[in-house]
Design a protein around this motif. Structure first.
Motif, PDB file in Angstrom:
ATOM      1  N   LYS A  69       0.861  -1.186   0.000  1.00  0.00           N
ATOM      2  CA  LYS A  69       0.000   0.000   0.000  1.00  0.00           C
ATOM      3  C   LYS A  69       0.893   1.230   0.000  1.00  0.00           C
ATOM      4  O   LYS A  69       2.070   1.145   0.349  1.00  0.00           O
ATOM      5  CB  LYS A  69      -0.855   0.075   1.272  1.00  0.00           C
ATOM      6  N   TYR A  70       0.299   2.349  -0.338  1.00  0.00           N
ATOM      7  CA  TYR A  70       1.013   3.612  -0.186  1.00  0.00           C
ATOM      8  C   TYR A  70       0.006   4.724   0.049  1.00  0.00           C
ATOM      9  O   TYR A  70      -1.162   4.625  -0.337  1.00  0.00           O
ATOM     10  CB  TYR A  70       1.884   3.917  -1.408  1.00  0.00           C
ATOM     11  N   TYR A  71       0.460   5.769   0.714  1.00  0.00           N
ATOM     12  CA  TYR A  71      -0.385   6.919   1.019  1.00  0.00           C
ATOM     13  C   TYR A  71       0.430   8.182   0.795  1.00  0.00           C
ATOM     14  O   TYR A  71       1.552   8.302   1.288  1.00  0.00           O
ATOM     15  CB  TYR A  71      -0.872   6.873   2.477  1.00  0.00           C
ATOM     16  N   ARG A  72      -0.151   9.120   0.062  1.00  0.00           N
ATOM     17  CA  ARG A  72       0.508  10.411  -0.192  1.00  0.00           C
ATOM     18  C   ARG A  72      -0.099  11.468   0.715  1.00  0.00           C
ATOM     19  O   ARG A  72      -1.297  11.494   0.924  1.00  0.00           O
ATOM     20  CB  ARG A  72       0.304  10.846  -1.634  1.00  0.00           C
ATOM     21  N   PHE A  73       0.775  12.347   1.180  1.00  0.00           N
ATOM     22  CA  PHE A  73       0.345  13.468   2.010  1.00  0.00           C
ATOM     23  C   PHE A  73       0.929  14.738   1.428  1.00  0.00           C
ATOM     24  O   PHE A  73       2.124  14.813   1.148  1.00  0.00           O
ATOM     25  CB  PHE A  73       0.794  13.275   3.463  1.00  0.00           C
ATOM     26  N   GLU A  74       0.060  15.735   1.239  1.00  0.00           N
ATOM     27  CA  GLU A  74       0.476  17.007   0.665  1.00  0.00           C
ATOM     28  C   GLU A  74       0.050  18.130   1.591  1.00  0.00           C
ATOM     29  O   GLU A  74      -0.995  18.075   2.220  1.00  0.00           O
ATOM     30  CB  GLU A  74      -0.156  17.209  -0.709  1.00  0.00           C
ATOM     31  N   ASN A  75       0.891  19.129   1.635  1.00  0.00           N
ATOM     32  CA  ASN A  75       0.581  20.326   2.392  1.00  0.00           C
ATOM     33  C   ASN A  75       0.633  21.478   1.404  1.00  0.00           C
ATOM     34  O   ASN A  75       1.701  21.840   0.918  1.00  0.00           O
ATOM     35  CB  ASN A  75       1.587  20.514   3.525  1.00  0.00           C
ATOM     36  N   ASP A  76      -0.525  22.065   1.102  1.00  0.00           N
ATOM     37  CA  ASP A  76      -0.597  23.135   0.111  1.00  0.00           C
ATOM     38  C   ASP A  76       0.205  24.369   0.502  1.00  0.00           C
ATOM     39  O   ASP A  76       0.659  25.115  -0.349  1.00  0.00           O
ATOM     40  CB  ASP A  76      -2.056  23.539  -0.136  1.00  0.00           C
ATOM     41  N   THR A  77       0.385  24.597   1.797  1.00  0.00           N
ATOM     42  CA  THR A  77       1.101  25.793   2.230  1.00  0.00           C
ATOM     43  C   THR A  77       2.607  25.601   2.305  1.00  0.00           C
ATOM     44  O   THR A  77       3.349  26.566   2.331  1.00  0.00           O
ATOM     45  CB  THR A  77       0.594  26.261   3.611  1.00  0.00           C
ATOM     46  N   ASP A  78       3.063  24.356   2.335  1.00  0.00           N
ATOM     47  CA  ASP A  78       4.502  24.102   2.438  1.00  0.00           C
ATOM     48  C   ASP A  78       4.900  22.936   1.540  1.00  0.00           C
ATOM     49  O   ASP A  78       4.753  21.773   1.927  1.00  0.00           O
ATOM     50  CB  ASP A  78       4.879  23.789   3.890  1.00  0.00           C
ATOM     51  N   PRO A  79       5.431  23.223   0.333  1.00  0.00           N
ATOM     52  CA  PRO A  79       5.823  22.146  -0.586  1.00  0.00           C
ATOM     53  C   PRO A  79       6.868  21.196  -0.006  1.00  0.00           C
ATOM     54  O   PRO A  79       6.989  20.065  -0.435  1.00  0.00           O
ATOM     55  CB  PRO A  79       6.394  22.890  -1.791  1.00  0.00           C
TER      56      PRO A  79
END
Length: 101
Positions: free
Chosen positions: A49-59
């Motif tokens: 499995k894999y999970y991506r996490f993104e933070n729009d305010t901090d690349p």
């Protein structure tokens, strides 16, 4: 893959409950579990499995969590890595193995 967790920490805790208890570090040609001194090469493991996490305010706060299993070494664990421009440089075989479309 659809992200079923609200945060990176939630993902790590959830995967640990599923038996992914080892922590892997990314090396240029392999994954390494310091706890057991085990090195996994691309043919030694599968990505379950894999999970991506993104933070729009901090690349810089973009990461992917891989749930890794190895029949050869009878273990399960996680690899947390940055992606995009902050990803670590690695060998082509490992890139192919970790590449998630």
């Amino acid at each position: 893959m659809e992200n079923g967790f609200d945060s990176l920490l939630d993902a790590l805790n959830g995967l640990k409950k599923e038996g992914y208890t080892k922590d892997f570090n990314l090396l240029p040609t392999s994954l390494f579990c310091k706890m057991d001194e085990i090195r996994l090469y691309p043919d030694d493991f599968e990505i379950d499995k894999y999970y991506r996490f993104e933070n729009d305010t901090d690349p810089a706060d973009q990461s992917i969590v891989y749930a890794i299993s190895s029949i050869k070494h009878n273990l399960k664990g996680v690899l947390v890595n940055a992606y995009g421009i902050y990803a670590d440089p690695i060998d082509n075989e490992l890139v192919k193995k970790l590449h998630i479309a």
